[in-house]
Scaffold this active site. Structure first.
Site, PDB file in Angstrom:
ATOM      1  N   SER A  95     -61.147   7.222 -25.799  1.00  0.00           N
ATOM      2  CA  SER A  95     -62.022   6.087 -25.608  1.00  0.00           C
ATOM      3  C   SER A  95     -63.067   6.223 -23.774  1.00  0.00           C
ATOM      4  O   SER A  95     -63.753   7.422 -23.939  1.00  0.00           O
ATOM      5  CB  SER A  95     -61.218   4.888 -24.944  1.00  0.00           C
ATOM      6  OG  SER A  95     -62.568   3.452 -24.519  1.00  0.00           O
ATOM      7  N   ASP A 130     -61.448   0.177 -35.707  1.00  0.00           N
ATOM      8  CA  ASP A 130     -62.137   0.257 -34.590  1.00  0.00           C
ATOM      9  C   ASP A 130     -63.385  -0.674 -34.356  1.00  0.00           C
ATOM     10  O   ASP A 130     -64.393  -0.006 -34.689  1.00  0.00           O
ATOM     11  CB  ASP A 130     -62.616   1.603 -34.010  1.00  0.00           C
ATOM     12  CG  ASP A 130     -62.126   1.930 -32.222  1.00  0.00           C
ATOM     13  OD1 ASP A 130     -63.184   0.916 -31.597  1.00  0.00           O
ATOM     14  OD2 ASP A 130     -62.699   2.738 -31.563  1.00  0.00           O
ATOM     15  N   HIS A 134     -59.390  -1.167 -32.307  1.00  0.00           N
ATOM     16  CA  HIS A 134     -59.658   0.595 -30.713  1.00  0.00           C
ATOM     17  C   HIS A 134     -58.349   1.102 -30.272  1.00  0.00           C
ATOM     18  O   HIS A 134     -58.364   2.452 -29.974  1.00  0.00           O
ATOM     19  CB  HIS A 134     -60.469  -0.243 -30.050  1.00  0.00           C
ATOM     20  CG  HIS A 134     -60.828   0.882 -28.504  1.00  0.00           C
ATOM     21  ND1 HIS A 134     -61.820   2.070 -28.576  1.00  0.00           N
ATOM     22  CD2 HIS A 134     -60.635   0.445 -27.569  1.00  0.00           C
ATOM     23  CE1 HIS A 134     -61.929   2.454 -28.208  1.00  0.00           C
ATOM     24  NE2 HIS A 134     -60.963   2.220 -27.424  1.00  0.00           N
TER      25      HIS A 134
END
Lengths: 396, 396
Positions: A175, A342, A375
């Site tokens: 991320s 995601d 995610h």
């Protein structure tokens, strides 16, 4: 990113042979003479950096881990002495990537020296808006310079320099941490052998940007925000809670939300039909996520870090908008791992980065992992991520 | 659902031959003797209902249109005399489905008598939390009974009864209106010949529920909320703004957000790197959406209507959780239209409804329209929706 809620399992116990055990975060003060120049303008010095190191240095064996939005330097093991209420949560759980980092684990501290530092602007030991401005004796608040992903790469680079490290085996991050790892490879092409980007890309999507905007809006419009100068009084925790609840939705997939909660009622057979109370498990979950998060995070840091993620556009910065030109700059090999469900950093976005690398004829390993976890998969699909990282680090 | 932002085009001018022209919303007071019994408990009477009617009745030619979350009874043409600040926006634009409803349009008022009424709990003329409680002389606030989609179906049914209509040709609605049209067919199987459900399903998704929870949380935690009793003072508009901004994201698709705004900066070549100001067009857009919305919507109504959407589960209510059992109850033919990029009521959800109908061997027309416009597609893909509705109403 939902590091909250993970419970300690045997393998995470500090006396487990695969744990780094009890660890003590370290501090270094840099930029004492010449201040740090921020990419977006402004200077600051000295700067305090909190970091952790596990494993011994043996040649080119340093792996730098870059943490995500709500993460910190405390990667693995148990903090010997968590300081302050904001780090209270460390008493109940190990470092946020404990499943991946330790002796004999995927990022094997018997083999690698592993470093993680808390980023500028955060609230976990490195200088940020909640740090004291020596000129006033009060927290910086919004007077802290705006930070960028480029600043974080520079911060990592300077910390490595301080530690006498001028070459690292890999930079790894998920991320926001993936953005940072990529930027490190682009900004310091001779520093890194391998970049591993998980659930991240060269920029955020339009939707990701939009959610980020709304989250910040909730904080900025909280009457307790007081233009970021709230440290003496009540913090804008309602705004931060809303931002976190919304972000939490983007960390899960519709499917994982469905099988985790669906429309199940919270401890009742029929709904109360309440406008202000809780009927669904999902409401209880989101409330709980928000409540535990606001205890451990500074609203100003949330503004700084999400804004840095939004502004980052590697193709713009390094390729004048062209992905291939950007990719040509990267000397490191790179592995990009996306997860099918995601939607914050979706596979399509990761593939743009992959295409750029291919067009520039740069070595790239790309895996799109089939996953239901959205995610969060980069933290949840432990076995797959372990195997990918282990194999990649063995191979390359 | 983003009825804001539509600009008047020639075809929408009140003197255009395809426009219903100037219209005056009508009012009726029902349940004067016996109060309305709400599904979730509580009673209320009398109840005021605002509605509009276009076209003449000729046999079984009534089409009931059910409005979406932020819509109202003002379906087509121009309001002769918008009353109060909350309906000020009607001065600048025609009814929310003017592109679809009028003489010679898809829902042809030369052929059909078209009726739309504002739902209970809303703030556009029908009794709701902002209406005056005769017992206190002050607005109801949260003392207004909790409303359900079932209550709305009953409301439509009773209004039709009042108008002497016991059979209608079709019930049509998008999003929340689609839930309502479906419920009307289920609750009153002999009333409706055809149900047309656009961008909606038999329930909201887990993700949809979650966004709804967070939107309400933002309103409930706004310090101006005052447990819903804010009509004498400042309304919780910050909370409503956050709810709207977030909802707005769910109405667009990543793709439409990308081509409408992407990462474009708002009237500048390089970002200001601001934490509190605006740099991206997307920020400006979301702010603008919120600002115009909070002028025209009551925060309490937002709570009531979103909660009703969340609670609705047609399979649970009519089939004990089984879609086919539910579908067996529906005597009306049904057309379900989903849009490929709608992630609020995604095609997968609509297909559950379709499967239920097939299993029950009930007639169903299902179209998944390829579209880039996300949930808003039902209002934006005008030509496709026009053709689908025109053909369906001709055929059946």
């Amino acid at each position: 990113m939902s590091v909250d809620g993970e419970v300690s399992k045997d393998i995470h116990r500090p006396d487990h042979p695969n744990s780094v055990g009890w660890v003590k975060p370290q501090k270094v003060v840099l930029f004492k003479d010449e201040p740090f120049k921020f990419e977006a303008g402004g200077t600051l010095g000295p700067i305090e950096i909190e970091y952790e190191v596990y494993g011994e240095r043996r040649g080119n064996n340093v792996i730098l881990v870059c943490h995500a939005l709500t993460g910190d330097a405390h990667l693995a093991g148990w903090d010997t002495d968590p300081q302050g209420p904001i780090r209270e949560y460390r008493k109940t759980k190990p470092g946020w990537w404990d499943q991946m980092v330790g002796p004999g684990k995927a990022i094997d501290t018997n083999r690698f020296m592993v470093i993680c530092s808390n980023v500028l602007g955060s609230c976990y030991g490195t200088s940020g808006p909640s740090s004291i401005n020596p000129a006033t004796g009060k927290p910086w608040g919004l007077k802290f310079p705006v930070v960028t992903v480029g600043d974080w790469a520079r911060q990592q680079y300077e910390l490595l320099n301080f530690l006498g490290i001028h070459k690292i085996r890999a930079a790894v991050g998920g991320s926001m941490g993936g953005q940072m790892a990529l930027e490190l490879g682009l900004a310091y092409p001779d520093l890194v052998d391998d970049v591993i980007v998980l659930s991240a890309g060269h920029r955020v999507t339009s939707q990701g940007l939009a959610f980020s905007v709304v989250g910040r809006h909730a904080i900025l419009k909280d009457p307790d925000f007081n233009n970021g100068d709230y440290y003496d009084g009540t913090s804008p925790l309602s705004g931060l809670a809303v931002a976190r609840m919304m972000a939490q939705i983007t960390y899960l997939s519709e499917e994982s939300m469905g099988f985790k909660f669906g429309r199940r009622l919270q401890g009742k057979d029929s709904p109360d039909f309440t406008l202000t109370g809780i009927d669904f498990e999902l409401e209880s979950y989101l409330n709980h996520q928000a409540e535990s998060f606001v205890k451990r995070y500074d609203p100003n840091s949330y503004l700084y870090l999400t804004r840095a993620m939004d502004y980052y556009d590697a193709a713009d910065k390094w390729g004048g908008g062209d992905m291939a030109t950007m990719a040509e700059r990267l000397k490191a090999r790179i592995m990009v791992v996306s997860f099918s469900s995601d939607w914050l950093f979706p596979p399509e976005l990761c593939r743009e980065l992959v295409s750029g690398m291919c067009l520039a004829r740069r070595p790239i390993t790309y895996v799109n992992v089939p996953s239901r976890y959205g995610h969060d998969a980069f933290l949840v699909e432990t076995e797959t991520v372990k195997r990918l990282i282990t194999c990649y680090l063995k191979k390359s």
